[in-house]
Each structure stands twice: as structure tokens, then as C-alpha cells.
Scaffold this active site. Structure first.
Site, PDB file in Angstrom:
ATOM      1  N   THR A 180       0.850  -1.183   0.000  1.00  0.00           N
ATOM      2  CA  THR A 180       0.000   0.000   0.000  1.00  0.00           C
ATOM      3  C   THR A 180       0.891   1.242   0.000  1.00  0.00           C
ATOM      4  O   THR A 180       2.004   1.196   0.525  1.00  0.00           O
ATOM      5  CB  THR A 180      -0.857  -0.025   1.279  1.00  0.00           C
ATOM      6  OG1 THR A 180      -1.757  -1.116   1.174  1.00  0.00           O
ATOM      7  CG2 THR A 180      -1.612   1.254   1.517  1.00  0.00           C
ATOM      8  N   ARG A 208     -14.797  -6.832  -0.302  1.00  0.00           N
ATOM      9  CA  ARG A 208     -14.025  -6.465   0.897  1.00  0.00           C
ATOM     10  C   ARG A 208     -13.382  -5.075   0.749  1.00  0.00           C
ATOM     11  O   ARG A 208     -12.807  -4.740  -0.279  1.00  0.00           O
ATOM     12  CB  ARG A 208     -12.952  -7.520   1.115  1.00  0.00           C
ATOM     13  CG  ARG A 208     -12.082  -7.287   2.370  1.00  0.00           C
ATOM     14  CD  ARG A 208     -10.815  -6.538   2.058  1.00  0.00           C
ATOM     15  NE  ARG A 208      -9.920  -6.486   3.215  1.00  0.00           N
ATOM     16  CZ  ARG A 208      -8.830  -5.741   3.271  1.00  0.00           C
ATOM     17  NH1 ARG A 208      -8.486  -4.976   2.254  1.00  0.00           N
ATOM     18  NH2 ARG A 208      -8.057  -5.743   4.349  1.00  0.00           N
ATOM     19  N   VAL A 209     -13.505  -4.273   1.792  1.00  0.00           N
ATOM     20  CA  VAL A 209     -12.850  -2.963   1.839  1.00  0.00           C
ATOM     21  C   VAL A 209     -11.919  -2.956   3.042  1.00  0.00           C
ATOM     22  O   VAL A 209     -12.299  -3.419   4.124  1.00  0.00           O
ATOM     23  CB  VAL A 209     -13.892  -1.828   1.962  1.00  0.00           C
ATOM     24  CG1 VAL A 209     -13.204  -0.475   2.133  1.00  0.00           C
ATOM     25  CG2 VAL A 209     -14.812  -1.815   0.742  1.00  0.00           C
ATOM     26  N   GLY A 210     -10.706  -2.441   2.860  1.00  0.00           N
ATOM     27  CA  GLY A 210      -9.743  -2.377   3.966  1.00  0.00           C
ATOM     28  C   GLY A 210      -9.786  -1.042   4.687  1.00  0.00           C
ATOM     29  O   GLY A 210     -10.740  -0.264   4.559  1.00  0.00           O
ATOM     30  N   THR A 230      -0.538   1.362   6.822  1.00  0.00           N
ATOM     31  CA  THR A 230      -0.454   0.197   5.935  1.00  0.00           C
ATOM     32  C   THR A 230      -0.295  -1.032   6.795  1.00  0.00           C
ATOM     33  O   THR A 230       0.703  -1.205   7.472  1.00  0.00           O
ATOM     34  CB  THR A 230       0.722   0.299   4.948  1.00  0.00           C
ATOM     35  OG1 THR A 230       0.854  -0.973   4.297  1.00  0.00           O
ATOM     36  CG2 THR A 230       2.034   0.682   5.608  1.00  0.00           C
ATOM     37  N   GLY A 231      -1.313  -1.864   6.805  1.00  0.00           N
ATOM     38  CA  GLY A 231      -1.211  -3.060   7.632  1.00  0.00           C
ATOM     39  C   GLY A 231      -2.403  -3.949   7.403  1.00  0.00           C
ATOM     40  O   GLY A 231      -3.097  -3.818   6.391  1.00  0.00           O
ATOM     41  N   GLY A 233      -5.691  -4.655   7.364  1.00  0.00           N
ATOM     42  CA  GLY A 233      -6.800  -3.698   7.409  1.00  0.00           C
ATOM     43  C   GLY A 233      -7.892  -4.044   8.393  1.00  0.00           C
ATOM     44  O   GLY A 233      -8.446  -3.146   9.047  1.00  0.00           O
TER      45      GLY A 233
HETATM   46  N1  ASP Z   1      -4.124  -1.867   4.699  1.00  0.00           N
HETATM   47  C1  ASP Z   1      -4.321  -2.540   3.442  1.00  0.00           C
HETATM   48  C2  ASP Z   1      -5.633  -3.263   3.460  1.00  0.00           C
HETATM   49  O1  ASP Z   1      -5.908  -3.942   4.424  1.00  0.00           O
HETATM   50  C3  ASP Z   1      -3.253  -3.494   3.113  1.00  0.00           C
HETATM   51  C4  ASP Z   1      -1.879  -2.906   3.174  1.00  0.00           C
HETATM   52  O2  ASP Z   1      -1.656  -1.866   3.767  1.00  0.00           O
HETATM   53  O3  ASP Z   1      -1.000  -3.498   2.596  1.00  0.00           O
HETATM   54  O4  ASP Z   1      -6.348  -3.162   2.501  1.00  0.00           O
END
Ligand code: ASP
Length: 313
Positions: A180, A208-210, A230-231, A233
Site C-alpha cells: 500500500t 471487501r474494503v480495507g 499500511t497493515g 486492514g
Molecule cells: N491496509 C491494506 C488493506 O488492508 C493493506 C496494506 O496496507 O497493505 O487493505
């Protein structure tokens, strides 16, 4: 100090380790991070807004196939690219977000158009794509977003599903390697902004939505603090990570690094790893991640831009 600008970016956190990286990829990622910093810095240097700067930095990374946003986004279980993005203006707390869009080359530009011109904060799916066309934003077909490497990731994910293999960490992503992208900036007027853009996680389904496009979860900015996350979600949503960090800074005056580390630790306790970048109106920057690495960088007025990849840099 009052007229200094700062730009902080990330290109995702995850299992990013020296042993798993080729020198080519390491170099390409660092070059892209420098390019993103340069795009945002040019705007801030000439007195432009933090809002324009974060969008410009994110656009560079969306166009780069090494990151999970725009071109190079991960695939859904059905083999599509569904993109999420959000942007927020700390000065006014205006915000714009999109989720599950499939046809806009730069989802962050669409999020900005939602903020500026739709009268709404968040649009999803076909409706968001229709709004994008109506605004004359640059469109792109599925072949623009799709890359061979992400297809291979999808195939590995499908094989793991079939074999019923346990998948560590995040329920979806066998590589636990994110990508991300996001940016936070402070402009010469002292105003903050945040932006985040992502393809989400490999194998996502059912719309799905993060956290990335959810204001307060993956993206947040107010007059005091701006955060992009970023993690995993599902956990960042439940912790409302970006807002939680900014609330701690705004309400208790806690240093942003300390606030970010504390919220990251709580999120990890729930089971969600990842990273955040943060910035305050005083120009205090924070990087916090509990994964082996996070693609990241910072540029400040008068200083050489710096980028890093691994945890020990
Ligand atoms: N946070 C993003 C999600 O869960 C994934 C990511 O940050 O890599 O959609």
C-alpha cells in the site's frame, strides 16, 4: 520553522527482508520512493499545499508496478483489481474516499475529486467509476493494473487455499507482503494532509474494503497531526488507528512517535501487524512498524531526501 515543509511517505509494510529482495528490486523501490518524494517536494518548495503534495507523491507510487496501488495492485479471489484510496485535508477536515474502483488510473485523484466536487465523502464500486468518467479523470483498462508478479501471488494464494495450508498473520495474503502507498505532508503555511492508496489484500472477496479508504482507520488529518497506515486492514479498522494516533497527539500533546508506537502495539495485540507514518504541525515525523520492513521516505526543506526499506536502516 513556521515556513518549513515536510513530506513523509510509505510504500507498504510487511515481510520485506534483505534475503528475499533482489538488488534490482531494492534499487527500483528506492528510486520510486525518491521520485515520489521529489514530486511532492517540488509542490511544497514552491509554496503549494500539503493536499496537492500528498496526492502527487501517491500518484507516482500508484503508477509504479512495484507497489500494491494502481498499477501493480494485488488481485481479488476472482482475479480482478479493486482499488481503494482516501485523501484528507487537515486544515478543513474535508475528505474524499473511494473503494472497489476498477477503471481510474489514479484512484487518489478520484478520491480528491470526490472531496472537491461530489458533495460526498465516499463513493464505491460502479458508482465511483461512473463519477470518475463524469469528471474526465484518466481511465485505464484491467491490463494497466495487472502485473505478472501479482498474478503469481494470486496463484500461490489459490494453491494454499486448495491445500488448506494455514496462512500466517493476515488471513488472506500468503506472502504477508504489503505495498500500500501513502503520504503525509506539512506545507509552508503549516497545514497538514494525508493520503493512502491500495489494492487491498490478495484473495479479497465479496467486495471487501480495507482500512486505507476509511477516514480515521487508514487515513486521517487534522490541524495537529496527519497519519497514513499500511497493515492488516481488518485490525486497523477496528482500532481506528489513524484517528486514534491523531487524537492522542491532539488531546494529550503526546509526541507523535510515542502515540504511533502505542497504537501500533495495541493493534498488534489484536493480531494486526503493519506500519504507519505520522507528521505533526510542528514538523515532527514518525515511522512505526512491527513488520520486518517498511518502504518509507522523508524529505524536508533544505535537507537531502532519505529513503529506507528494512527495519534496521
Ligand atoms: N491496509 C491494506 C488493506 O488492508 C493493506 C496494506 O496496507 O497493505 O487493505
Amino acid at each position: 520553522m513556521a515556513e518549513d515543509w515536510t513530506l513523509v511517505i510509505h510504500g507498504g509494510a510487511g515481510v520485506i527482508e534483505r534475503e528475499r529482495m533482489t538488488p534490482e528490486r531494492d534499487g527500483a523501490v528506492r528510486r520510486a520512493l525518491h521520485e515520489a518524494l521529489a514530486a511532492g517536494s517540488a509542490i511544497l518548495e514552491r509554496g503549494g499545499t500539503s493536499l496537492d503534495a500528498v496526492a502527487a507523491a501517491v500518484r507516482v507510487l500508484e503508477d509504479d508496478p512495484n507497489f500494491n496501488a494502481g498499477r501493480g495492485a494485488v488481485f481479488t479471489a476472482e482475479g480482478a483489481n479493486e482499488l481503494d484510496a482516501a485523501i484528507m485535508d487537515g486544515r478543513t477536515r474535508a475528505a474524499g474516499a473511494v473503494a472497489g474502483v476498477t477503471a481510474t488510473r489514479n484512484p487518489i485523484s478520484l478520491a480528491r475529486a470526490v472531496m472537491d466536487r461530489s458533495g460526498h465523502v465516499m463513493l464505491i464500486g460502479d458508482g465511483a467509476d461512473a463519477f470518475s468518467r463524469s469528471q474526465g479523470l484518466e481511465q485505464a483498462g484491467p491490463e494497466w493494473f495487472a502485473t505478472p508478479e501479482r498474478r503469481e501471488q494470486l496463484e500461490r494464494w489459490r494453491a494454499a487455499q486448495q491445500a488448506g495450508l494455514p496462512q500466517s498473520g493476515l488471513a488472506f495474503d500468503p506472502d504477508h507482503k504489503f505495498g500500500t502507498v501513502g503520504a503525509v505532508a506539512r506545507d509552508r503555511a503549516g497545514n497538514l494532509a494525508a493520503a493512502t492508496s491500495t489494492g487491498g489484500v490478495t484473495g479479497k472477496r465479496w467486495g471487501r474494503v480495507g482500512d486505507a479508504p476509511l477516514i480515521g482507520a487508514g487515513t486521517y488529518a487534522d490541524a495537529t497531526c496527519a497519519v497514513s497506515a499500511t497493515g492488516a486492514g481488518e485490525f486497523y479498522i477496528r482500532m481506528n488507528v489513524a484517528h486514534e494516533i491523531c487524537a492522542r497527539v491532539r488531546l494529550s500533546g503526546e509526541p507523535v512517535q510515542q502515540a504511533a508506537d502505542a497504537v501500533q502495539a495495541e493493534t498488534l495485540q489484536l493480531g494486526g501487524s503493519g506500519g504507519v507514518i505520522g507528521l505533526t504541525a510542528d514538523g515532527e515525523a514518525a515511522f512505526s512498524f512491527n513488520t520486518p520492513g517498511m518502504y518509507r521516505g522523508v524529505a524536508r526543506q533544505g535537507d537531502a531526501a532519505m529513503v529506507a526499506v528494512y527495519g534496521d536502516e
